[in-house]
Design an enzyme around this catalytic site. Sequence first.
Site, PDB file in Angstrom:
ATOM      1  N   SER A  87     -17.891  16.639 -38.117  1.00 12.83           N
ATOM      2  CA  SER A  87     -19.063  16.910 -37.272  1.00 12.83           C
ATOM      3  C   SER A  87     -20.328  17.062 -38.116  1.00 12.83           C
ATOM      4  CB  SER A  87     -18.837  18.170 -36.435  1.00 12.83           C
ATOM      5  OG  SER A  87     -18.669  19.304 -37.274  1.00 12.83           O
ATOM      6  N   HIS A 112     -16.426   1.793 -27.652  1.00 16.93           N
ATOM      7  CA  HIS A 112     -16.713   2.892 -28.580  1.00 16.93           C
ATOM      8  C   HIS A 112     -17.852   3.709 -27.962  1.00 16.93           C
ATOM      9  CE1 HIS A 112     -14.231   1.195 -31.861  1.00 16.93           C
ATOM     10  NE2 HIS A 112     -14.540   0.050 -31.280  1.00 16.93           N
ATOM     11  N   ARG A 113     -17.549   4.878 -27.444  1.00 19.21           N
ATOM     12  CA  ARG A 113     -18.515   5.645 -26.674  1.00 19.21           C
ATOM     13  C   ARG A 113     -19.030   6.873 -27.418  1.00 19.21           C
ATOM     14  NH1 ARG A 113     -20.947   2.653 -23.858  1.00 19.21           N
ATOM     15  NH2 ARG A 113     -21.925   4.518 -23.003  1.00 19.21           N
ATOM     16  N   ARG A 195     -25.362 -14.768 -12.024  1.00 18.11           N
ATOM     17  CA  ARG A 195     -24.774 -14.500 -13.347  1.00 18.11           C
ATOM     18  C   ARG A 195     -23.258 -14.404 -13.294  1.00 18.11           C
ATOM     19  NH1 ARG A 195     -25.787  -8.003 -14.490  1.00 18.11           N
ATOM     20  NH2 ARG A 195     -25.539  -7.317 -12.330  1.00 18.11           N
ATOM     21  N   ARG A 213     -20.551   9.544 -38.558  1.00 17.99           N
ATOM     22  CA  ARG A 213     -19.138   9.769 -38.246  1.00 17.99           C
ATOM     23  C   ARG A 213     -18.603   8.650 -37.347  1.00 17.99           C
ATOM     24  NH1 ARG A 213     -16.625  15.080 -35.118  1.00 17.99           N
ATOM     25  NH2 ARG A 213     -14.419  14.480 -35.307  1.00 17.99           N
ATOM     26  N   ARG A 222     -12.217  -1.536 -36.747  1.00 16.02           N
ATOM     27  CA  ARG A 222     -12.633  -2.923 -36.505  1.00 16.02           C
ATOM     28  C   ARG A 222     -12.830  -3.754 -37.766  1.00 16.02           C
ATOM     29  NH1 ARG A 222     -12.007  -4.167 -31.021  1.00 16.02           N
ATOM     30  NH2 ARG A 222     -12.757  -2.422 -29.755  1.00 16.02           N
TER      31      ARG A 222
END
Length: 255
Positions: A87, A112-113, A195, A213, A222
Amino acid sequence: MQVIMIAHTQLSKSFRDYLFDRISLYLGQEGQQIALTAIRTCYSANKPSEIVTKEGHKYFGEKATDGEKGTEADRLIRQIVHSKHLSTLEHLTFTFAVEDVSRALLAQLTRHRVGFSYSAQSQRYVKLGSGDRSGGFDNVKPATIGESIVPKYQYMTDNGWKDYTANDVFDQAMRDAQNAYDKLRSAGVPAEDARAVLPNAATTNLVMTANLRALLDFYSKRKPGNGAQGKIAQLAVALKDEVIKVEPWTESFFN
């Protein structure tokens, strides 16, 4: 694909001036100063604003005591990463322009949130017709699509019959999608609905912000050779390279 760093966390002018009045030796280590301030705040009796001025000589002025490269600041950050107290690395953020990537890559990327923020080009508001300002949609062709033959399919040319290749199939699909989009738009269908016929290969652009982080975690998942699809693995390397340019001390944590 193009990845350009737009911004990254640095000391404010007021805090930089505050440090300069007290100590000038460590001003080239801004990212590490921020990380050190966050880390040592958890364990030190000193106030956050005092960490660098009172503890900087020890951490930036002495060689690492763990036998590895760098300073005691490098050693401390290695210890923090090893202990998973990550953190403290969230205070360093990086903002990127990510350009000419596929919608397929965007779908993978936005899984990836935590620690990421995205602002992506909209197919609802950006018109992608052949006659629009965009000139139609561009596409990203996967590297695996090449000149391999499609069995049992041929087409006539001036020189006789020719085998369809994977490239031919892909290129025709892109032309058909553009043609379908243009026809829907000419029929009065709004862009937000037209679209629906655009492919995953259609390109998009986005601005992405992530903390250190989150970027380390993204790269570990990835990076090339770890099972990720080619383009998102390429993106992982590009993001890593951009971070290392401005914060060279982070390289060992990516590797």
